[in-house]
Every structure is written in C-alpha cells, then in structure tokens.
Design an enzyme around this catalytic site. Sequence first.
Site, PDB file in Angstrom:
ATOM      1  N   CYS A 146       0.918  -1.148   0.028  1.00 21.17           N
ATOM      2  CA  CYS A 146       0.096   0.041   0.163  1.00 21.17           C
ATOM      3  C   CYS A 146       0.938   1.098   0.041  1.00 21.17           C
ATOM      4  CB  CYS A 146      -0.981   0.147   1.137  1.00 21.17           C
ATOM      5  SG  CYS A 146      -0.329  -0.341   2.837  1.00 21.17           S
TER       6      CYS A 146
HETATM    7  N1  LIG Z   1      -4.698  -4.456   4.632  1.00 18.23           N
HETATM    8  C1  LIG Z   1      -3.966  -3.475   3.793  1.00 18.23           C
HETATM    9  O1  LIG Z   1      -4.221  -2.270   3.700  1.00 18.23           O
HETATM   10  C2  LIG Z   1      -3.037  -4.283   2.734  1.00 18.23           C
HETATM   11  C3  LIG Z   1      -2.491  -3.610   1.814  1.00 18.23           C
HETATM   12  C4  LIG Z   1      -1.708  -4.020   0.833  1.00 18.23           C
HETATM   13  C5  LIG Z   1      -1.411  -5.661   0.989  1.00 18.23           C
HETATM   14  N2  LIG Z   1      -1.929  -6.192   1.996  1.00 18.23           N
HETATM   15  C6  LIG Z   1      -1.232  -7.862   2.417  1.00 18.23           C
HETATM   16  O2  LIG Z   1      -2.327  -8.503   1.965  1.00 18.23           O
HETATM   17  C7  LIG Z   1      -2.288  -9.605   2.681  1.00 18.23           C
HETATM   18  C8  LIG Z   1      -3.705  -9.602   3.557  1.00 18.23           C
HETATM   19  O3  LIG Z   1      -3.698  -8.639   4.252  1.00 18.23           O
HETATM   20  P1  LIG Z   1      -5.088  -8.450   5.141  1.00 18.23           P
HETATM   21  O4  LIG Z   1      -4.984  -6.875   5.659  1.00 18.23           O
HETATM   22  O5  LIG Z   1      -6.321  -8.694   4.662  1.00 18.23           O
HETATM   23  O6  LIG Z   1      -4.964  -9.513   6.255  1.00 18.23           O
HETATM   24  P2  LIG Z   1      -5.672  -9.897   7.515  1.00 18.23           P
HETATM   25  O7  LIG Z   1      -7.018  -8.954   7.593  1.00 18.23           O
HETATM   26  O8  LIG Z   1      -5.037  -9.967   8.651  1.00 18.23           O
HETATM   27  O9  LIG Z   1      -6.408 -11.306   6.840  1.00 18.23           O
HETATM   28  C9  LIG Z   1      -5.384 -12.451   6.604  1.00 18.23           C
HETATM   29  C10 LIG Z   1      -6.101 -13.490   6.235  1.00 18.23           C
HETATM   30  O10 LIG Z   1      -5.222 -14.723   5.834  1.00 18.23           O
HETATM   31  C11 LIG Z   1      -5.808 -15.757   6.977  1.00 18.23           C
HETATM   32  N3  LIG Z   1      -4.645 -16.369   7.579  1.00 18.23           N
HETATM   33  C12 LIG Z   1      -3.997 -15.897   8.662  1.00 18.23           C
HETATM   34  N4  LIG Z   1      -2.989 -16.529   8.790  1.00 18.23           N
HETATM   35  C13 LIG Z   1      -2.880 -17.389   8.060  1.00 18.23           C
HETATM   36  C14 LIG Z   1      -1.762 -18.517   7.965  1.00 18.23           C
HETATM   37  N5  LIG Z   1      -0.825 -18.713   8.606  1.00 18.23           N
HETATM   38  N6  LIG Z   1      -2.087 -19.421   6.951  1.00 18.23           N
HETATM   39  C15 LIG Z   1      -3.188 -19.304   6.039  1.00 18.23           C
HETATM   40  N7  LIG Z   1      -4.155 -18.224   6.351  1.00 18.23           N
HETATM   41  C16 LIG Z   1      -3.709 -17.478   7.317  1.00 18.23           C
HETATM   42  C17 LIG Z   1      -6.950 -15.238   7.704  1.00 18.23           C
HETATM   43  O11 LIG Z   1      -8.006 -15.760   8.123  1.00 18.23           O
HETATM   44  P3  LIG Z   1      -8.264 -17.508   8.345  1.00 18.23           P
HETATM   45  O12 LIG Z   1      -7.622 -17.931   9.471  1.00 18.23           O
HETATM   46  O13 LIG Z   1      -9.901 -17.234   8.599  1.00 18.23           O
HETATM   47  O14 LIG Z   1      -8.147 -18.058   7.088  1.00 18.23           O
HETATM   48  C18 LIG Z   1      -7.199 -13.920   7.017  1.00 18.23           C
HETATM   49  O15 LIG Z   1      -8.618 -14.132   6.198  1.00 18.23           O
HETATM   50  C19 LIG Z   1      -1.092  -9.252   3.846  1.00 18.23           C
HETATM   51  O16 LIG Z   1      -0.008 -10.118   3.253  1.00 18.23           O
HETATM   52  C20 LIG Z   1      -0.903  -7.975   3.619  1.00 18.23           C
HETATM   53  O17 LIG Z   1       0.193  -7.451   3.915  1.00 18.23           O
HETATM   54  C21 LIG Z   1      -2.534  -5.584   2.895  1.00 18.23           C
END
Ligand SMILES: NC(=O)c1ccc[n+]([C@@H]2O[C@H](COP(=O)([O-])OP(=O)(O)OC[C@H]3O[C@@H](n4cnc5c(N)ncnc54)[C@H](OP(=O)(O)O)[C@@H]3O)[C@@H](O)[C@H]2O)c1
Length: 334
Positions: A146
């Site tokens: 981001c």
């Molecule tokens: N938030 C932002 O603004 C943003 C922007 C750009 C990129 N990103 C990137 O996009 C990715 C997702 O971000 P997010 O903000 O959506 O994260 P999040 O809200 O923490 O969600 C992560 C998801 O992954 C699953 N998960 C967690 N640990 C896991 C593991 N060890 N193995 C498999 N599944 C797992 C979780 O749910 P379950 O346990 O239910 O499967 C959840 O659905 C990250 O890598 C982050 O760095 C985020």
Amino acid sequence: MIRAGIIGATGYTGLELVRLIKRHPAVQLIFATSDSQSGQSLKRVFPSAPELTLISPDQAPLHEVDVVFLCLPHAASASMAQTVLNAGVRVIDLSADFRLRDEKVYQAWYEVPHPAPQLLKEAVYGLTEIFRKELRGARLVANPGCYPTSALLALQPALKAELFNGPIIIDAKSGVSGAGRKPSLTTHYVEVAGNLSPYNIGRVHRHLPEMEQAFSWWSSSPPTLIFSPHLIPAPRGLLSTIYIQLRSGWDERRVHELYQDIYPDEAFIEVLPAGQAATYAHVNYSNRCVIGITVAADTIILTSAIDNLLKGASGQALQNMNVIFELEETYGLL
Ligand SMILES: NC(=O)c1ccc[n+]([C@@H]2O[C@H](COP(=O)([O-])OP(=O)(O)OC[C@H]3O[C@@H](n4cnc5c(N)ncnc54)[C@H](OP(=O)(O)O)[C@@H]3O)[C@@H](O)[C@H]2O)c1
C-alpha cells in the site's frame, strides 16, 4: 465469464475483494476460503458481507477457476501460490512474497527463507499503470504494497527525470486497516484513538526495499530513501507526503511541466492543479490515486493519497485481473 477464487476471505483485503467481485459484471466468485472459519457464513465474520459459505483452503476447487487471489500473510502466500499455479490457475498475490526479486533481500527483511524462490523471476510487479504491458496474460502477479503504491505512482516521473539531489524523504500516514484484522497492542482501540504514532521510521520498514527496488529500475543513480510511516486513528486511507530536493537546472516551472502530462488518460490517477494537496477525502472508498505537487525552496513536495484497501490492495488486484484477461481496465471498479 472469468471464474475466481479468494484464499483468505476473512481478512480486510479478502472482504474488499468479495464485495468487488460480487459487483463485477464479468467475474463469478466460485469459492472463498478461511482456515479458522470454514463452514461458516462470511456474514458471521462481517455482518455487512454478502451471504457466502467459507470453505477450507484444502477443499478449494482449483480446477473450477481461472484466477485465485491470495489474501494471506507473507510466507503462507508463496506456498499456496505454487499449489495454485500447479493446478494451471493464475495467481494474484496481495502479500509481499513476490514483490522483491532477490530471495536474499526477501529473507533479510522478512526473516524467513523464501518458500518458492523458483517463482520470483516470473512474477510481474502489479503497479498497473506502469507495468500494464507485462501484466497482459501474466500467470503470477505480485500486487504492490500500500505505501509503495502511493509513493511510486507519485515518484516515478521524478526518478526517471533524475531531478533529485540527495535522499528522498517519505512521511506517510495510514489508517489502521493497513495492519490487517489480527488484533495487536499497537492497533488496539485505546492505543490508536486520539493518537498519532510514527512506527518503523528511518530505514527499517519492510516496504523500504520494495520502493528502493523500483528506484533502481527507474534511475541510473537511485537515491537513498528515508521512510517514516505513521499510524493514524482512522479505519482506512493512506497519504504519502514526499520531499525531493531539486538538482540544479530544475525549477518550479519545469517540475509542473514534467508532471502535467504524465498520466493523461489514466482513469484512476488524478494529478491536481499546481499547489493543491491530496487528501483522504479525494480517494477513500475508490480505486483512485490523487497526486498533488507543490514546489518550495528548491524542494518538491508531493502528496499522494490512496485508499489502502482499494488502490493499495484489492482494487488494484482487480484492476490487474482486468488487464491480465484483457477486459476493460475499469470494469467493476468505477
Ligand atoms: N490491509 C492492507 O491495507 C493491505 C494492503 C496491501 C497488502 N496487504 C497484504 O495483503 C495480505 C492480506 O492482508 P489483510 O490486511 O487482508 O490481512 P488480515 O486482515 O490479517 O487477513 C489475513 C487472512 O489470512 C488468513 N490467515 C492468517 N494467517 C494465516 C496462515 N498462517 N495461513 C493461512 N491463512 C492465514 C486469515 O484468516 P483465516 O484464518 O480465517 O483463514 C485471514 O483471512 C497481507 O499479506 C498484507 O500484507 C494488506
């Protein structure tokens, strides 16, 4: 009709993608997974979500889809990417796993060996407006971070023109959803509300090598980056304020000329009239990046705003999907 799956649908980026795909006229959502909530409705996790039963990632019917969006933490994502690609399905990865080209740099910054280094060479860096040609037909896309999305879209013209003199300073502010849904002490309501916290300032945030990698693509003598992110008490939104000291020969008029025509036909980028600054209000809940340019005391001050969950994550991921499959790029995003 493009058939899509989402792995990691219970996170913030996963939820945004569910919503976007449900609205997209040319995409059908075939599955959405969760490790911790499989068998549950996504509505139980997010009351405003569409009705959708979550399945376990092991049960994902990969043979029924054309593309999978990975919305997982780093390292978990790369292993899953290999499984999906083995099934002959394209991958758009929202994590950091395929953004850095060098596995040693990845290991140094993410403190784990890269789980699928054999894929690094083929991953296309999905900063859509800059790498549109490479994205057409790509099998594996590394969706940018981001902070890098907001900073690099604003900085690319300045880097290519080599107009800087000395380090570039990025002072950036993000809403709390940028840290994901998993709670932690630093994202706890009482710590965040009414507060403004710099974190990982200087040269220690993990988005720094991602931005410097792009600097090295666009400049023959890339500048050093000083990067100071801040957490602000808002759910979403990201603003980078960027300071660039001008090299001799550059002045305000030349800078405005350079930026004037830089993104003339881009649906999602707006360069504001000289002297106006970008704000969250320009971009939140949209896939837009809005850039402001001010020049003072031989220094350019760029302001670049995005919604971290849309242009900074799920919106740009869908934009990349449109490009990969040669659909209208704005489809489902306006
Ligand atoms: N938030 C932002 O603004 C943003 C922007 C750009 C990129 N990103 C990137 O996009 C990715 C997702 O971000 P997010 O903000 O959506 O994260 P999040 O809200 O923490 O969600 C992560 C998801 O992954 C699953 N998960 C967690 N640990 C896991 C593991 N060890 N193995 C498999 N599944 C797992 C979780 O749910 P379950 O346990 O239910 O499967 C959840 O659905 C990250 O890598 C982050 O760095 C985020």
